[in-house]
Design a protein around this motif. Structure first.
Motif, PDB file in Angstrom:
ATOM      1  N   ARG A  19       0.853  -1.182   0.000  1.00  0.00           N
ATOM      2  CA  ARG A  19       0.000   0.000   0.000  1.00  0.00           C
ATOM      3  C   ARG A  19       0.887   1.229   0.000  1.00  0.00           C
ATOM      4  NH1 ARG A  19      -3.747   2.664   4.685  1.00  0.00           N
ATOM      5  NH2 ARG A  19      -5.472   3.389   3.375  1.00  0.00           N
ATOM      6  N   LEU A  20       0.808   1.984  -1.055  1.00  0.00           N
ATOM      7  CA  LEU A  20       1.555   3.226  -1.150  1.00  0.00           C
ATOM      8  C   LEU A  20       0.717   4.381  -0.631  1.00  0.00           C
ATOM      9  CD1 LEU A  20       3.141   2.894  -4.715  1.00  0.00           C
ATOM     10  CD2 LEU A  20       3.955   1.978  -2.530  1.00  0.00           C
ATOM     11  N   SER A  21       1.392   5.327  -0.009  1.00  0.00           N
ATOM     12  CA  SER A  21       0.733   6.543   0.457  1.00  0.00           C
ATOM     13  C   SER A  21       1.439   7.741  -0.147  1.00  0.00           C
ATOM     14  CB  SER A  21       0.794   6.644   1.977  1.00  0.00           C
ATOM     15  OG  SER A  21       0.132   5.567   2.596  1.00  0.00           O
ATOM     16  N   CYS A  22       0.693   8.792  -0.342  1.00  0.00           N
ATOM     17  CA  CYS A  22       1.253  10.042  -0.827  1.00  0.00           C
ATOM     18  C   CYS A  22       0.658  11.161   0.018  1.00  0.00           C
ATOM     19  CB  CYS A  22       0.916  10.244  -2.298  1.00  0.00           C
ATOM     20  SG  CYS A  22       1.440  11.841  -2.968  1.00  0.00           S
ATOM     21  N   ALA A  23       1.501  11.732   0.862  1.00  0.00           N
ATOM     22  CA  ALA A  23       1.074  12.819   1.731  1.00  0.00           C
ATOM     23  C   ALA A  23       1.331  14.147   1.050  1.00  0.00           C
ATOM     24  CB  ALA A  23       1.829  12.752   3.058  1.00  0.00           C
ATOM     25  N   ALA A  24       0.312  14.982   1.055  1.00  0.00           N
ATOM     26  CA  ALA A  24       0.415  16.268   0.374  1.00  0.00           C
ATOM     27  C   ALA A  24       0.335  17.417   1.354  1.00  0.00           C
ATOM     28  CB  ALA A  24      -0.703  16.398  -0.654  1.00  0.00           C
ATOM     29  N   SER A  25       1.077  18.432   1.069  1.00  0.00           N
ATOM     30  CA  SER A  25       0.976  19.678   1.822  1.00  0.00           C
ATOM     31  C   SER A  25       0.480  20.758   0.878  1.00  0.00           C
ATOM     32  CB  SER A  25       2.326  20.074   2.407  1.00  0.00           C
ATOM     33  OG  SER A  25       3.261  20.312   1.363  1.00  0.00           O
ATOM     34  N   GLY A  26      -0.237  21.709   1.415  1.00  0.00           N
ATOM     35  CA  GLY A  26      -0.775  22.753   0.557  1.00  0.00           C
ATOM     36  C   GLY A  26      -2.283  22.763   0.606  1.00  0.00           C
ATOM     37  N   ARG A  27      -2.848  23.934   0.581  1.00  0.00           N
ATOM     38  CA  ARG A  27      -4.282  24.071   0.747  1.00  0.00           C
ATOM     39  C   ARG A  27      -5.082  23.630  -0.458  1.00  0.00           C
ATOM     40  NH1 ARG A  27      -5.030  30.115   2.690  1.00  0.00           N
ATOM     41  NH2 ARG A  27      -3.479  30.442   1.060  1.00  0.00           N
ATOM     42  N   THR A  28      -4.421  23.386  -1.588  1.00  0.00           N
ATOM     43  CA  THR A  28      -5.163  23.045  -2.794  1.00  0.00           C
ATOM     44  C   THR A  28      -5.315  21.549  -3.001  1.00  0.00           C
ATOM     45  OG1 THR A  28      -3.130  23.143  -4.113  1.00  0.00           O
ATOM     46  CG2 THR A  28      -4.452  25.151  -3.958  1.00  0.00           C
ATOM     47  N   ILE A  70      -7.070   2.920  -6.078  1.00  0.00           N
ATOM     48  CA  ILE A  70      -6.672   4.254  -5.658  1.00  0.00           C
ATOM     49  C   ILE A  70      -7.782   4.864  -4.818  1.00  0.00           C
ATOM     50  CG2 ILE A  70      -7.547   5.328  -7.784  1.00  0.00           C
ATOM     51  CD1 ILE A  70      -5.222   7.354  -7.571  1.00  0.00           C
ATOM     52  N   THR A  71      -7.403   5.468  -3.706  1.00  0.00           N
ATOM     53  CA  THR A  71      -8.359   6.155  -2.836  1.00  0.00           C
ATOM     54  C   THR A  71      -7.701   7.427  -2.321  1.00  0.00           C
ATOM     55  OG1 THR A  71      -7.592   4.900  -0.915  1.00  0.00           O
ATOM     56  CG2 THR A  71      -9.531   4.037  -2.072  1.00  0.00           C
ATOM     57  N   ARG A  72      -8.505   8.285  -1.740  1.00  0.00           N
ATOM     58  CA  ARG A  72      -7.954   9.500  -1.149  1.00  0.00           C
ATOM     59  C   ARG A  72      -8.734   9.860   0.097  1.00  0.00           C
ATOM     60  NH1 ARG A  72      -8.124  14.032  -5.439  1.00  0.00           N
ATOM     61  NH2 ARG A  72      -7.394  15.337  -3.687  1.00  0.00           N
ATOM     62  N   ASP A  73      -8.041  10.532   1.001  1.00  0.00           N
ATOM     63  CA  ASP A  73      -8.645  11.035   2.226  1.00  0.00           C
ATOM     64  C   ASP A  73      -8.300  12.517   2.293  1.00  0.00           C
ATOM     65  OD1 ASP A  73      -9.339  11.770   4.810  1.00  0.00           O
ATOM     66  OD2 ASP A  73      -8.726   9.864   5.680  1.00  0.00           O
ATOM     67  N   ASN A  74      -9.234  13.359   1.907  1.00  0.00           N
ATOM     68  CA  ASN A  74      -8.952  14.792   1.857  1.00  0.00           C
ATOM     69  C   ASN A  74      -8.732  15.386   3.242  1.00  0.00           C
ATOM     70  OD1 ASN A  74      -9.046  14.835  -0.922  1.00  0.00           O
ATOM     71  ND2 ASN A  74     -11.182  15.463  -1.019  1.00  0.00           N
ATOM     72  N   ALA A  75      -9.316  14.775   4.257  1.00  0.00           N
ATOM     73  CA  ALA A  75      -9.102  15.266   5.627  1.00  0.00           C
ATOM     74  C   ALA A  75      -7.663  15.043   6.064  1.00  0.00           C
ATOM     75  CB  ALA A  75     -10.058  14.563   6.582  1.00  0.00           C
ATOM     76  N   LYS A  76      -7.024  14.016   5.499  1.00  0.00           N
ATOM     77  CA  LYS A  76      -5.634  13.715   5.839  1.00  0.00           C
ATOM     78  C   LYS A  76      -4.664  14.157   4.756  1.00  0.00           C
ATOM     79  CE  LYS A  76      -6.738   9.705   8.722  1.00  0.00           C
ATOM     80  NZ  LYS A  76      -6.527   8.252   8.938  1.00  0.00           N
ATOM     81  N   ASN A  77      -5.180  14.788   3.707  1.00  0.00           N
ATOM     82  CA  ASN A  77      -4.332  15.217   2.591  1.00  0.00           C
ATOM     83  C   ASN A  77      -3.477  14.071   2.054  1.00  0.00           C
ATOM     84  OD1 ASN A  77      -5.352  17.779   2.824  1.00  0.00           O
ATOM     85  ND2 ASN A  77      -3.413  18.784   3.228  1.00  0.00           N
ATOM     86  N   THR A  78      -4.093  12.928   1.905  1.00  0.00           N
ATOM     87  CA  THR A  78      -3.342  11.738   1.500  1.00  0.00           C
ATOM     88  C   THR A  78      -4.099  10.961   0.424  1.00  0.00           C
ATOM     89  OG1 THR A  78      -2.363  11.576   3.710  1.00  0.00           O
ATOM     90  CG2 THR A  78      -2.242   9.618   2.318  1.00  0.00           C
ATOM     91  N   VAL A  79      -3.328  10.456  -0.526  1.00  0.00           N
ATOM     92  CA  VAL A  79      -3.874   9.555  -1.529  1.00  0.00           C
ATOM     93  C   VAL A  79      -3.143   8.222  -1.397  1.00  0.00           C
ATOM     94  CG1 VAL A  79      -2.277  10.357  -3.331  1.00  0.00           C
ATOM     95  CG2 VAL A  79      -4.438   9.294  -3.978  1.00  0.00           C
ATOM     96  N   TYR A  80      -3.856   7.143  -1.643  1.00  0.00           N
ATOM     97  CA  TYR A  80      -3.322   5.807  -1.447  1.00  0.00           C
ATOM     98  C   TYR A  80      -3.399   5.004  -2.744  1.00  0.00           C
ATOM     99  CZ  TYR A  80      -4.355   7.146   3.380  1.00  0.00           C
ATOM    100  OH  TYR A  80      -4.433   7.818   4.568  1.00  0.00           O
ATOM    101  N   LEU A  81      -2.506   4.029  -2.834  1.00  0.00           N
ATOM    102  CA  LEU A  81      -2.578   3.067  -3.924  1.00  0.00           C
ATOM    103  C   LEU A  81      -2.376   1.681  -3.316  1.00  0.00           C
ATOM    104  CD1 LEU A  81      -2.874   2.729  -7.019  1.00  0.00           C
ATOM    105  CD2 LEU A  81      -0.364   2.573  -7.099  1.00  0.00           C
ATOM    106  N   GLN A  82      -3.461   0.934  -3.235  1.00  0.00           N
ATOM    107  CA  GLN A  82      -3.393  -0.448  -2.768  1.00  0.00           C
ATOM    108  C   GLN A  82      -3.074  -1.328  -3.957  1.00  0.00           C
ATOM    109  OE1 GLN A  82      -3.764  -1.815   0.419  1.00  0.00           O
ATOM    110  NE2 GLN A  82      -3.122  -3.711  -0.590  1.00  0.00           N
ATOM    111  N   MET A  83      -1.998  -2.072  -3.857  1.00  0.00           N
ATOM    112  CA  MET A  83      -1.554  -2.918  -4.960  1.00  0.00           C
ATOM    113  C   MET A  83      -1.557  -4.377  -4.518  1.00  0.00           C
ATOM    114  SD  MET A  83       1.601  -0.589  -6.397  1.00  0.00           S
ATOM    115  CE  MET A  83       2.654  -0.921  -4.990  1.00  0.00           C
ATOM    116  N   ASN A  84      -2.356  -5.168  -5.183  1.00  0.00           N
ATOM    117  CA  ASN A  84      -2.454  -6.594  -4.881  1.00  0.00           C
ATOM    118  C   ASN A  84      -1.975  -7.424  -6.066  1.00  0.00           C
ATOM    119  OD1 ASN A  84      -3.703  -5.907  -2.410  1.00  0.00           O
ATOM    120  ND2 ASN A  84      -5.731  -5.935  -3.356  1.00  0.00           N
ATOM    121  N   SER A  85      -1.654  -8.665  -5.787  1.00  0.00           N
ATOM    122  CA  SER A  85      -1.215  -9.603  -6.840  1.00  0.00           C
ATOM    123  C   SER A  85      -0.100  -9.002  -7.691  1.00  0.00           C
ATOM    124  CB  SER A  85      -2.404  -9.996  -7.719  1.00  0.00           C
ATOM    125  OG  SER A  85      -3.429 -10.586  -6.954  1.00  0.00           O
ATOM    126  N   LEU A  86       0.886  -8.465  -7.041  1.00  0.00           N
ATOM    127  CA  LEU A  86       1.965  -7.786  -7.753  1.00  0.00           C
ATOM    128  C   LEU A  86       2.790  -8.760  -8.588  1.00  0.00           C
ATOM    129  CD1 LEU A  86       2.966  -5.305  -4.961  1.00  0.00           C
ATOM    130  CD2 LEU A  86       2.457  -4.650  -7.314  1.00  0.00           C
TER     131      LEU A  86
END
Length: 122
Positions: A19-28, A70-86
């Motif tokens: 599971r990859l995470s991408c944390a973002a900073s910035g109000r946009t 792919i999912t995102r949590d705008n409250a946490k400013n984070t987008v995720y990528l769940q990767m299965n069966s790699l």
């Protein structure tokens, strides 16, 4: 301005998951489309998945449909990528990117993270 930091990469056996995470900073962030791309050694960067600001528009590359989410949590400013069966051929540096429209084209994304290495062993 959006700054992106990916995490969650690593070494996994074929058939495994990460599971990859991408944390973002910035109000946009909450207004941004977010995408995941990957680049293997000697190959061009390729599209993996993208999600619009509200999460109700999502596109996947055909090669990952049914295995990646792919999912995102705008409250946490984070987008995720769940990767299965790699698969071993999915070994690459995975990048997240932010842009104004949800597309599969890398040049439309304005902000990029530094990438996280995913290695899938056979």
């Amino acid at each position: 301005q959006v700054q992106l930091v990916e995490s969650g990469g690593g070494l996994v056996q074929a058939g495994g998951s990460l599971r990859l995470s991408c944390a973002a900073s910035g109000r946009t962030f909450s207004n941004s489309a977010m995408g995941w791309f990957r680049q293997a050694p000697g190959k061009e960067r390729e599209f993996v998945a993208t999600i619009n600001w509200s999460g109700d528009t999502i596109y996947y590359a055909d090669s990952v449909k049914g295995r990646f989410t792919i999912t995102r949590d705008n409250a946490k400013n984070t987008v995720y990528l769940q990767m299965n069966s790699l698969k071993p051929e999915e070994t690459a540096v995975y990048y997240c990117a932010a842009g104004w429209i949800v597309t599969t084209t890398s040049r439309t994304y304005k902000y990029w993270g530094q990438g996280t290495q995913v290695t899938v062993s056979s």
